[in-house]
Every structure is written in C-alpha cells, then in structure tokens.
Write an enzyme that holds these catalytic residues in place. Structure first.
Site, PDB file in Angstrom:
ATOM      1  N   VAL A 278     -12.375 -28.434  -5.859  1.00  0.00           N
ATOM      2  CA  VAL A 278     -11.221 -27.872  -5.156  1.00  0.00           C
ATOM      3  C   VAL A 278     -10.355 -27.076  -6.129  1.00  0.00           C
ATOM      4  O   VAL A 278      -9.868 -25.986  -5.812  1.00  0.00           O
ATOM      5  CB  VAL A 278     -10.396 -28.988  -4.483  1.00  0.00           C
ATOM      6  CG1 VAL A 278      -9.061 -28.448  -3.966  1.00  0.00           C
ATOM      7  CG2 VAL A 278     -11.189 -29.605  -3.345  1.00  0.00           C
ATOM      8  N   ILE A 281     -12.633 -23.830  -7.608  1.00  0.00           N
ATOM      9  CA  ILE A 281     -13.038 -22.734  -6.708  1.00  0.00           C
ATOM     10  C   ILE A 281     -11.812 -21.904  -6.322  1.00  0.00           C
ATOM     11  O   ILE A 281     -10.868 -22.430  -5.738  1.00  0.00           O
ATOM     12  CB  ILE A 281     -13.715 -23.298  -5.434  1.00  0.00           C
ATOM     13  CG1 ILE A 281     -15.035 -23.988  -5.810  1.00  0.00           C
ATOM     14  CG2 ILE A 281     -13.977 -22.198  -4.415  1.00  0.00           C
ATOM     15  CD1 ILE A 281     -15.629 -24.823  -4.707  1.00  0.00           C
ATOM     16  N   GLU A 283     -10.714 -20.233  -3.958  1.00  0.00           N
ATOM     17  CA  GLU A 283     -10.843 -19.803  -2.557  1.00  0.00           C
ATOM     18  C   GLU A 283      -9.600 -19.042  -2.083  1.00  0.00           C
ATOM     19  O   GLU A 283      -9.657 -18.276  -1.130  1.00  0.00           O
ATOM     20  CB  GLU A 283     -11.106 -21.011  -1.630  1.00  0.00           C
ATOM     21  CG  GLU A 283      -9.941 -21.965  -1.413  1.00  0.00           C
ATOM     22  CD  GLU A 283      -9.695 -22.900  -2.587  1.00  0.00           C
ATOM     23  OE1 GLU A 283      -8.571 -23.386  -2.726  1.00  0.00           O
ATOM     24  OE2 GLU A 283     -10.641 -23.133  -3.358  1.00  0.00           O
ATOM     25  N   ASP A 325       2.067  20.397  -2.116  1.00  0.00           N
ATOM     26  CA  ASP A 325       2.791  21.538  -1.571  1.00  0.00           C
ATOM     27  C   ASP A 325       3.974  21.838  -2.486  1.00  0.00           C
ATOM     28  O   ASP A 325       4.518  20.921  -3.121  1.00  0.00           O
ATOM     29  CB  ASP A 325       3.325  21.220  -0.166  1.00  0.00           C
ATOM     30  CG  ASP A 325       2.216  21.153   0.874  1.00  0.00           C
ATOM     31  OD1 ASP A 325       1.235  21.891   0.724  1.00  0.00           O
ATOM     32  OD2 ASP A 325       2.327  20.351   1.814  1.00  0.00           O
ATOM     33  N   ASP A 635       2.168  18.454   5.569  1.00  0.00           N
ATOM     34  CA  ASP A 635       3.162  18.085   6.578  1.00  0.00           C
ATOM     35  C   ASP A 635       2.824  18.594   7.975  1.00  0.00           C
ATOM     36  O   ASP A 635       3.322  18.078   8.963  1.00  0.00           O
ATOM     37  CB  ASP A 635       4.563  18.565   6.173  1.00  0.00           C
ATOM     38  CG  ASP A 635       4.600  20.060   5.872  1.00  0.00           C
ATOM     39  OD1 ASP A 635       3.614  20.754   6.185  1.00  0.00           O
ATOM     40  OD2 ASP A 635       5.612  20.535   5.322  1.00  0.00           O
ATOM     41  N   ASP A 639      -2.709  20.541   8.391  1.00  0.00           N
ATOM     42  CA  ASP A 639      -2.951  19.847   7.120  1.00  0.00           C
ATOM     43  C   ASP A 639      -3.770  18.576   7.311  1.00  0.00           C
ATOM     44  O   ASP A 639      -4.334  18.045   6.355  1.00  0.00           O
ATOM     45  CB  ASP A 639      -1.622  19.459   6.442  1.00  0.00           C
ATOM     46  CG  ASP A 639      -0.858  20.656   5.919  1.00  0.00           C
ATOM     47  OD1 ASP A 639      -1.512  21.651   5.548  1.00  0.00           O
ATOM     48  OD2 ASP A 639       0.383  20.606   5.877  1.00  0.00           O
ATOM     49  N   ASN A 701      -9.546 -22.165 -14.675  1.00  0.00           N
ATOM     50  CA  ASN A 701     -10.604 -22.923 -14.003  1.00  0.00           C
ATOM     51  C   ASN A 701     -11.763 -23.234 -14.941  1.00  0.00           C
ATOM     52  O   ASN A 701     -12.313 -24.337 -14.924  1.00  0.00           O
ATOM     53  CB  ASN A 701     -11.122 -22.139 -12.787  1.00  0.00           C
ATOM     54  CG  ASN A 701     -10.100 -22.068 -11.666  1.00  0.00           C
ATOM     55  OD1 ASN A 701      -9.034 -22.666 -11.761  1.00  0.00           O
ATOM     56  ND2 ASN A 701     -10.411 -21.344 -10.616  1.00  0.00           N
ATOM     57  N   THR A 732       0.352 -25.682 -11.988  1.00  0.00           N
ATOM     58  CA  THR A 732       0.123 -24.792 -13.133  1.00  0.00           C
ATOM     59  C   THR A 732      -0.562 -23.495 -12.719  1.00  0.00           C
ATOM     60  O   THR A 732      -0.249 -22.435 -13.232  1.00  0.00           O
ATOM     61  CB  THR A 732      -0.732 -25.504 -14.198  1.00  0.00           C
ATOM     62  OG1 THR A 732      -0.308 -26.852 -14.288  1.00  0.00           O
ATOM     63  CG2 THR A 732      -0.593 -24.836 -15.530  1.00  0.00           C
ATOM     64  N   ASP A 733      -1.518 -23.585 -11.786  1.00  0.00           N
ATOM     65  CA  ASP A 733      -2.238 -22.377 -11.373  1.00  0.00           C
ATOM     66  C   ASP A 733      -1.434 -21.536 -10.377  1.00  0.00           C
ATOM     67  O   ASP A 733      -1.422 -20.319 -10.457  1.00  0.00           O
ATOM     68  CB  ASP A 733      -3.583 -22.752 -10.728  1.00  0.00           C
ATOM     69  CG  ASP A 733      -4.582 -23.271 -11.759  1.00  0.00           C
ATOM     70  OD1 ASP A 733      -4.219 -23.318 -12.939  1.00  0.00           O
ATOM     71  OD2 ASP A 733      -5.711 -23.641 -11.366  1.00  0.00           O
TER      72      ASP A 733
END
Length: 893
Positions: A278, A281, A283, A325, A635, A639, A701, A732-733
């Site tokens: 967990v 990974i 995710e 332009d 504009d 264009d 990780n 921490t992450d």
C-alpha cells in the site's frame, strides 16, 4: 410559439420587451428566477459521498482492511484501529484532492463561458450567456457563438454556421422578414439558435428561449456526456503505475516469503507485506498530477492565461516557436490617427488615445477646418463607414472607452477631433446597406443616401487593395482620373507612413446612379480615392523583454500581421524581434509557395506581413514539418483552423471571437504577448514540479521496500512494523509531495532549451536519481537500525523507533534535494514556504508518535535521547548531502 411566423413588433409585444432600451435590471432579475440560468442541464455528477467511497475501492486497500479485520478478530485491537484510522485519513485526503481538482476545472469552465452583448436599460453591456433571459435585446457579429435562441430583428450580411444543430456545414444567410408555413429548424432564416456560430456579418435579435427551452436544449442529451480531461503525461503515469505496481508486489511478496522462511509470524509478515505494498504502490500518482496541473492552471489564471485544455500545460514546456499577431498582442491596440493625407497634403493630428481632443496642422500651421471641405469629408466618410463607438464611461475612472474595432475607433476619434458627431451626420446621411469587412477583401463598404436622395458608396480598407480599385482621385475639391504619377505619389506616401510604423487606412467613394445594382462586386470597383489616414499602435513596453526571455529559452518569436511590410519591419525592429539576417515575407510571396517550399525557408523568417488568416495554417504546417512545437495566436473566425492545427492554439480574451476561443487550448485574458511568455514559464515549471514529486515519491518508496528487503536478506528482525509503514506513506509522502507541486520556478527555467515532446518521464537522469537516492535511504535506515539493535539487542522497539525516525527524516531532507536539477545546495529552502510548513508538520507529527505516551503502543515507538537524534540526523543527511558534496566536487574538478 412559432417565433419565425411573427413580425418584429409582435415578437417585441410577446416577449414584453422594448427594442429601444431592452429590459430593466428588475425585469431581468425576475425572469432569471422564472426561467433559470441560460445553460443546458449537465449529466449527473458524482456525489461527494460516492467520490469519498471511491477512495477505498483500490484492491490493495481492500486487502489491507481485510487483514486488519483479521487482526481485530485475533485480539490486536490497537493495531487494527490505528491502521483503519490511517486508511480513512488517507481516503479523506484523496477525496479533498479530487474535489479540489474538480472545482478547479469547473472554475476554468466558467472562465471560458461565452459572453453576449446585451441591451439593459438603454446601454449595451457584456453579460455571461448564463445570465441572459427571454426578452433581452442582443447584438451579434462575426465570430460570436450564439448563446440563446433569437428572433433576428436586424441583419447585415449575417451568415450563421448551424452544423452543431442541423448538420448542415454551409453557413446560412439570415434575414429579419416574417416567414410562413411550418418550417424545420434549418429553414428558419429569421432565427438564430444557441450553440451556432456567426461566420460573417452582424445583426441584432430578441432572445426567445434560453437553457433547456432552446432548440439545442431539446437535444441536450447529446451534449451531456462529460469529457474526461486526461493529459499525455497522466496516461504515461498510469502505464508507469501499472509497471510499478507489479514490481512493488513482486518485491513485497519476496519480503513476505523471506520473512516467513526466517521464522517470522505468518500473519504479521502478511500484514507487513500488504502495508508495504500500500505504501510502495504510487496509486495516487495520477491524482496528484491532476491536482498539480489544476494548481498550476490556477497560477496561470492569476497571470492572465486561461487553460482550456489540460494537455496544453505539458505542451507549453515543449514550445519552440511562438507565432504571434502584432496588433493588440505585441502592441497596445490603442490606435490613434496621427497623420491624414488628402489632395497631396500630409496633415498632422495631435492628441492620444480615445479622448476626442486634438488639432490638425499642416507644415506647423493649424488648419482651419471650415475652409477645408475635402479633409472634413474624408474624416466624415471614415466615421460613416464604421461600426465603432467611443463613449465616456464614468465607471472606468471617467475615461473614454471603445466599443468596437480599435482601427475603426481611431477613425471615429479623428472625425470627432474635427467636431463631427455620428448622430448629426446620420441626419444628413442614412446608411442603406453594409458590406462588412472580411479578411479576404480587406475592406468594408457602406451604401449611403444623402438628404437630396442621391446614393453613393463609401469604402475603407487596406491601401494596397483599395488603390488598385480606384480609377479616380480627389484633387482641388473634385474627382479627376488617377494618373500613374498620382498613383506613384499615393504609394510613396503609404511607404513613408509605414516606415514610421504607422498603419494606413485608405478611404474612397463611388457615386451610384438611380437603378444601380447594389451587388458588392459592382459597388466595390471604379472608386474615387479620397485619401489616407495613418495611425500608430505603439508596442507594449513589456513585450521587448518577453521576446528576449523567449530567445534565451530557445524559443523563436515570429510576428504575423496584416500590416504593410515596412510597418511590420519597423515594429519588429523596435521590439528587437528581427535579427540582422532575419527575413520578412509578405502575403503575396507566401501565396505563391507550397508548404514544402515554405518549409525550406521558414527557419530564417521572423516577420510575415500582409498575410490573411488563411496563410497562418500554411505557416503552422511548415514549422511543424521542421520539427517545431508551435504556439499560434489568433482572434478571428478565419484564424480557427490555424489555432486548431497548432500544438498550442492561443486565442485572445478581449478581441477574440468565440470561434477562435473554441478552437484554442489557451486564452489570453489581456491579449498580451508577455502573457504567452508567462504561460510558457508556468507550463515548464508545472512539468518540472511533477517530475520533482515523482522523484520524491518513488525514491521514498524504493527506500521503504529496500530497508525491509535487505533486513530479510540479512536475517534481521523487522525494521518497521505495518503501522509505521502506513504512517510514513500518509504523513511523510503525502504533505511534502503536494507542497512540491507549489514550488516556484528555478532561476534558469527560461534559460533552458525547450523540452522534447518525446522525452520520457525518467529523462535527464531522473531514473538514476530515484534509484540512487532510494538505495541510500534504504541503506542508512538499515544501518541506523543495526547500530541501535547492536546497542540494545533486547529492545527491538527502540531499534524500530530509530529506523522509523531515520527513514522519515531521510525522506524529509531528501524532499529539499528534489527541488533542484543539480543539488540541495543550489536553492534557498525558504523560497517554498508551503514545503517548509509541510516538513515542519511532518516532523511535529513524528515527535508526537514518539513522545506522546498514549500513541507509543499504537505506533510501536519509545522515547529517544539526544544522542539517538545525533545518529538519526547524521544518517538521514547522508543520502542528500553526500551526493550534493560529490556533485560540487566533480563540478569544481
């Protein structure tokens, strides 16, 4: 009600409105409550509860929750409750991130919502389309997206493209007359419908239906499929995530097998393995990328750039050419007539901006306008062949403001300086028909009837186009045949004005006898030239530096303008855009070349002058075939193809038509070139920030997995327990990774070459940095654990607390290293205050689980002494500072 079968008076009566003054604010407010906002119902949105529940559907989280349930049944209540609490907190953070991204995207949607010009209480105001109500009187013009169903009450060459509704791709010519019979939507030529586009001309209409009551509303289910905004980077990261999941699971399984083989409890190793999976990974990586992108997009909005399509954020970092332009983007778009030429005389006009005060001089002598009929007629014709209005606006610091095209506004102001007023002129002249300006003809014509019942045409447009259509010229008060000498004088005057960076507009007329055909091609030929008006549009002061910054960033700036070659060249030199060996190409040369022929020369061309919007597509294609990533501004309606074909289509927020905005991926709120430069800087920085937290998360990780793996290989006890692994993942992450998304740009971000669009995520040695730092974090954590275990072999909790603290502190120090491509020593740590706060918060939470006694049994920690912290800080600094020292040493060598 069949509105197309009713007369304009009947529509006015049935909608209870007033053609002269529109609705009052009170009426509009009441109708908004009655009919609701003018918008289509959206498809069902996910509820907040569903988004929250989706945070827990990840397979590994489900496995972890099942494991903790078993833990509870086995009597490990403390562990089970703590793990579930962490999973819930993690889910809440994920929910917050997703909701924040959703709100950011909704804010973007609202910012890019169409505006409509509406009459309220006798004044024209710009309103969001959602605030328009039935009975409102609205103006529409070329390039507008129709925001509601309208019964047309005035049409001037009005063509509307209705393919979004009818499937018919050819624009439909609209008119205001009553229609009879039962007609299908595509045949109702006196109606305009929500979602369709004005391709040519102008008009007015009464709003007959809004929101789901419109014809578009009847088929709204076709528009309700919500489009998921996914960028190439997000898709790459999803693929990367799958690879990392497989790798992390294999390593986790290996850790569990080794642990069981060495005699560790099967259940505890399974829980440790799942916790490790967990934590390891990533995710949530695509979700964090979405949040980072949305935060970056919010920063761009503050710098006046609205991102309409998220992939543009990534592509901005790759831009190698910006085609811009000139008018309004590189210049201030505040045209002021400073020179008027007629009957061979060049007059000077004083005054600046839109304030109608100034005088006319000829050879330093003030001109008596009462005795100079030709000059006054020239100015009057410029005012009549015109749709702009200058009004005094008390709400905007009592300034004169323009409603319309800046070039036309300059002509109105020059006429007002001569004491002319449009309402007075319209007492003597009535406008019978208008042929609107378009970029192909480069001119506009009105047919006028004077007080004597005589008809004549007034034409204004590009001098080179108009002069070719003139057979006569005004001289000493009357028209005479234009000789070659006369033509040469006119062309010399145009060149002289252009060399002073003045834009010139030619004005001509043609008497029309009774019974004359009012066909455009018959009217706009054999004209009599009245004269020229030369106007200046000064460069924006900030653009010169922006162009220089782009040059240092390896980005070439190309100016595209419809102006004369000499004018374009003069402005380009003022902006330091055109190098000594740089080429200028005009529209005629461009027309004669194929895309492959242009490809051979395009690298040396810095200015394209006298070009039509259709040429822009050819320029984009030639640059792309040379391998460039092209940003193209625009504009107008014409264009749109070039904007769409460009890698980054940029539309103007002020002067841009809705068609151009629809085709674009970026809208400049202030129409300023310097904003493109700011957007490129932000785009580069957003991409770099995403790389920073990928680097941080993956290195962390790798460190977590390796410390467990190495411990198993060395037959050591578990350095970390499951709850500690999950705590590291949460605190921490999570917080520092998010704060990295707010990191300000490095000093050299605009001094690097553009990033290759094919560059991989791990390019520029990012893969090596992740593996090397992760390896060192794992090693120092394991060494700290072994030292502590050697000192107190009977106290495993003490050694695990040391390992836990070392891992956390190593990651928190490493996060500052991730801020620089070089090393931690190259950036001031306090320049990202959000990151400092995130790290301090993480440290305080770490100290809490170590020193707050009720938390110690939950997190398997114990008190640490000052000498323990010396070991922890010493070991945790090694991965960052040892490599920084090595980097510094090798650079000096």
């Amino acid at each position: 009600m069949k509105w197309y079968q009713l007369s304009i008076k009947e529509v006015e009566k049935n909608t209870n409105t007033d053609l002269a003054s529109g609705l009052s604010e009170k009426q509009a407010k009441k109708r908004l409550q009655q009919y609701g906002p003018n918008q289509l119902d959206e498809g069902e949105k996910k509820s907040a509860l569903l988004i929250l529940l989706e945070q827990f559907k990840d397979f590994m989280v489900v496995v972890l929750l099942a494991a903790t349930l078993i833990s509870g049944l086995l009597g490990e209540y403390m562990d089970a409750i703590a793990i579930i609490a962490i999973v819930i907190i993690n889910g809440i953070l994920g929910f917050y991130q997703e909701r924040k991204a959703e709100k950011s995207l909704q804010a973007l949607k609202e910012l890019s919502a169409p505006l409509m010009q509406v009459m309220r209480e006798g004044s024209w105001v710009n309103l969001l389309a959602k605030d328009v109500v039935p009975g409102d009187i609205v103006k529409i013009k070329s390039g507008d997206r129709i925001g509601a169903d309208l019964r047309i009450i005035k049409a001037s060459g009005l063509h509307i493209e209705e393919s979004a509704l009818t499937g018919e791709s050819l624009p439909v010519l609209k008119q205001e007359n009553v229609l009879t019979g039962k007609l299908e939507v595509g045949d109702r030529t006196n109606m305009a419908f929500m979602g369709t586009m004005v391709t040519q001309g102008s008009g007015m209409g009464i709003v007959t239906a809004t929101g789901m009551d419109t014809e578009m509303g009847k088929i709204a289910h076709l528009l309700q499929s919500a489009q998921t905004l996914s960028t190439p980077l997000q898709r790459k990261l999803e693929q990367l995530g799958k690879i990392l999941i497989i790798t992390a699971l294999m390593l986790t399984v290996l850790v569990v097998i080794l642990g069981v083989y060495q005699g560790h409890d099967m259940y505890k190793m399974f829980l440790a393995g799942v916790s490790l999976a967990v934590a390891a990974i990533p995710e949530g990586l695509p979700a964090i990328v979405t949040v980072a992108l949305s935060l970056g997009v919010q920063k761009m909005i503050r710098r006046n750039a609205i991102v309409r399509k998220l992939p543009a954020v990534e592509t901005l970092g790759c831009a190698s050419v910006v085609c811009s332009d000139k008018t309004g983007t590189m210049t201030q778009n505040k045209m002021t007539v400073t020179r008027v030429w007629t009957e061979g005389k060049l007059y000077e006009v004083t005054g600046t901006g839109y304030e109608p005060t100034g005088k006319f001089y000829y050879r330093d002598n003030q001109v008596d306008l009462k005795t100079n009929k030709t000059l006054v007629d020239l100015l009057a014709f410029g005012m009549l062949c015109n749709n702009a209005e200058i009004r005094f606006d008390k709400k905007h610091d009592e300034q004169y403001v323009l409603d319309g095209d800046p070039t036309e506004g300059a002509l109105v102001v020059s006429a007002e300086k001569a004491g002319l007023k449009r309402n007075k002129l319209l007492e003597d002249y009535s406008i019978v028909k208008e042929f609107p300006f378009d970029s192909t003809r480069k001119m506009m014509t009105v047919i006028v009837k004077d007080r004597h019942g005589e008809y004549f045409a007034i034409c204004k447009g590009a001098p080179d186009v108009l002069v070719e259509r003139c057979h006569k010229i005004v001289s000493t008060g009357s028209a005479k045949t234009m000789s070659q000498m006369d033509e040469k004088k006119v062309l010399n005057t145009i060149s002289e004005l252009a060399s002073q960076a003045l834009r010139t507009i030619a004005i001509a007329y043609k008497p029309l006898p009774k019974g004359f055909s009012f066909k455009q091609e018959d009217v706009e030929c054999e004209l009599t030239l009245m004269g020229l008006q030369g106007m200046i549009d000064p460069p924006r002061p900030e653009v010169k530096k922006a162009i220089e910054d782009c040059r240092q960033a390896g980005i070439k700036t190309v100016m595209i303008t419809g102006d004369h070659v000499i004018t374009a060249k003069a402005i380009a030199k003022q902006l330091n855009l055109l190098p000594e060996d740089g080429k200028v190409m005009d529209g005629y040369q461009l027309s004669q070349m194929s895309v492959s022929e242009l490809e051979d020369e395009v690298e040396d061309i810095y200015v394209f002058a006298r070009v039509s919007p259709e040429h822009k597509l050819k320029i984009v294609q030639a640059l792309q075939q040379r391998g460039h990533i092209v940003a193209m501004t625009g504009d107008g309606v014409n264009d749109a193809p070039a904007i769409k074909a460009a890698n980054i289509g940029v539309a103007m927020g002020i002067s841009g038509t809705d068609v151009a905005k629809e085709a674009s991926s970026l809208v400049l709120v202030d129409d300023n070139f310097a904003t493109i430069r700011a957007a490129i800087e932000e785009g580069r920085n957003i991409y770099e920030n995403i790389r920073k937290f990928i680097r941080y998360l993956l290195a962390s990780n790798v460190g977590e997995i390796l410390v467990m793996l190495f411990a198993m290989l060395l037959a050591l006890p578990l350095p970390l327990v499951p709850i500690q692994i999950l705590w590291v993942n949460l605190v921490t992450d999570g917080l520092p990774a998010m704060a990295l998304g707010l990191d300000p740009a490095e000093e050299n971000v605009m001094k690097r070459k553009p990033r290759s669009p094919n560059e991989g995520i791990f390019a520029r040695r990012l893969g090596w940095k992740i593996v090397s730092r992760g390896f060192l974090i794992g090693i120092v954590t394991l060494i700290a654990f072994m030292i502590a275990l050697h000192e107190q072999p009977e106290n495993l909790v003490y050694a695990q607390t040391i390992a836990f603290s070392t891992l956390v502190m190593a990651q928190l120090i490493h996060v500052f290293d991730c801020r620089s491509e070089r090393s931690v020593l190259h950036r001031n740590p306090f320049s990202n205050f959000a990151l400092v706060l995130a790290v301090i918060s993480s440290v305080l939470l770490l100290l809490g689980v170590i020193y707050y006694e009720p938390l110690q049994p939950i997190f398997h920690t114990t008190f640490l002494q000052a000498r323990d912290w010396l070991l922890i800080l010493g070991m945790s600094a090694i991965p960052t500072f040892a490599l920084a020292g090595f980097h510094l040493f090798t650079r000096k060598k």
